[in-house]
Design a protein around this motif. Structure first.
Motif, PDB file in Angstrom:
ATOM      1  N   VAL A  54      25.488 -35.514  84.956  1.00 19.74           N
ATOM      2  CA  VAL A  54      26.106 -36.769  84.511  1.00 19.74           C
ATOM      3  C   VAL A  54      25.038 -37.858  84.435  1.00 19.74           C
ATOM      4  N   ILE A  55      24.250 -37.986  85.482  1.00 14.72           N
ATOM      5  CA  ILE A  55      23.222 -39.021  85.528  1.00 14.72           C
ATOM      6  C   ILE A  55      22.203 -38.809  84.417  1.00 14.72           C
ATOM      7  N   ARG A  56      21.746 -37.587  84.246  1.00 16.38           N
ATOM      8  CA  ARG A  56      20.767 -37.284  83.197  1.00 16.38           C
ATOM      9  C   ARG A  56      21.337 -37.594  81.809  1.00 16.38           C
ATOM     10  N   GLN A  57      22.580 -37.203  81.558  1.00 20.54           N
ATOM     11  CA  GLN A  57      23.195 -37.454  80.250  1.00 20.54           C
ATOM     12  C   GLN A  57      23.349 -38.951  79.988  1.00 20.54           C
ATOM     13  N   LEU A  58      23.828 -39.675  80.989  1.00 20.42           N
ATOM     14  CA  LEU A  58      24.053 -41.114  80.801  1.00 20.42           C
ATOM     15  C   LEU A  58      22.741 -41.876  80.685  1.00 20.42           C
ATOM     16  N   ARG A  59      21.762 -41.538  81.495  1.00 17.52           N
ATOM     17  CA  ARG A  59      20.471 -42.225  81.416  1.00 17.52           C
ATOM     18  C   ARG A  59      19.799 -41.936  80.071  1.00 17.52           C
ATOM     19  N   GLY A  60      20.133 -40.802  79.462  1.00 17.08           N
ATOM     20  CA  GLY A  60      19.614 -40.484  78.138  1.00 17.08           C
ATOM     21  C   GLY A  60      20.140 -41.406  77.044  1.00 17.08           C
ATOM     22  N   LEU A  61      21.207 -42.132  77.336  1.00 19.23           N
ATOM     23  CA  LEU A  61      21.777 -43.075  76.360  1.00 19.23           C
ATOM     24  C   LEU A  61      21.056 -44.430  76.380  1.00 19.23           C
ATOM     25  N   LEU A  62      20.173 -44.606  77.351  1.00 17.82           N
ATOM     26  CA  LEU A  62      19.438 -45.871  77.469  1.00 17.82           C
ATOM     27  C   LEU A  62      18.198 -45.846  76.580  1.00 17.82           C
ATOM     28  N   PRO A  63      17.763 -46.939  76.028  1.00 18.24           N
ATOM     29  CA  PRO A  63      18.266 -48.293  76.231  1.00 18.24           C
ATOM     30  C   PRO A  63      19.430 -48.668  75.318  1.00 18.24           C
ATOM     31  N   GLY A  64      19.818 -47.774  74.402  1.00 21.20           N
ATOM     32  CA  GLY A  64      20.852 -48.102  73.426  1.00 21.20           C
ATOM     33  C   GLY A  64      22.193 -48.481  74.017  1.00 21.20           C
TER      34      GLY A  64
END
Length: 170
Positions: A54-64
């Motif tokens: 979950v953390i890896r997937q969500l952090r992959g959405l940054l900085p957008g």
């Protein structure tokens, strides 16, 4: 303005002007999309209790997705499940700081709508306000595109979405 500079300005001196500058910088980032939904991205891993994913997937959405209060709330939940209190607190604080910024952009009226970066952000704001949308309608008004949410309590909450529509068309 560069994203890091805009973020520093807003985090150190929260104001509508600084939030709007940060909003523009986030929209210019290469992985920004008005259609992104952190909930959808991480739902499978969340349902399995796979919080590192979950953390890896969500952090992959940054900085957008930096200005998505929902993303930071989801990260806070995942870190909390892992017992990481420091990152839980950081992400919960980020979620509140981002929500405060969105609320600085208007009052939710037609004359002063809230400015968001995704449709999911609209629902995050409504949830924060304790409202539930019964109906959502796109309203074209002169040079603006507004999303109107008519809520269960019969209140109306408006969001300015012109820039989201322009980006979707590209």
């Amino acid at each position: 303005m560069r994203l890091n500079d805009a973020a520093y300005q807003y985090w150190s001196q929260p104001s509508r002007e600084h939030f709007m500058a940060l909003r523009e910088a986030v929209m210019a980032s290469t992985n920004y999309s008005p259609n992104i939904s952190p909930n959808e991205v991480a739902s499978a891993a969340f349902s399995k209790g796979d919080y590192p994913t979950v953390i890896r997937q969500l952090r992959g959405l940054l900085p957008g997705a930096l200005l998505s209060p929902g993303l930071h709330n989801l990260l806070a939940t995942a870190y909390n499940e892992l017992g990481d209190k420091e990152n839980t607190l950081r992400e919960a604080t980020m979620a509140k700081t981002v929500m405060d910024g969105i609320l600085l952009t208007g009052d939710g009226s037609r004359e002063q709508p809230y400015y968001v970066l995704s449709i999911q952000d609209e629902y995050d704001v409504l949830g924060f306000l304790g409202k539930q949308s019964q109906r959502q309608t796109l309203v074209h008004d002169q040079d603006q595109n507004l999303d109107l949410h008519i809520c269960e309590d019969q209140s109306w909450v408006w969001f300015e979405v012109s820039s989201l529509i322009v980006l979707e068309g590209k």
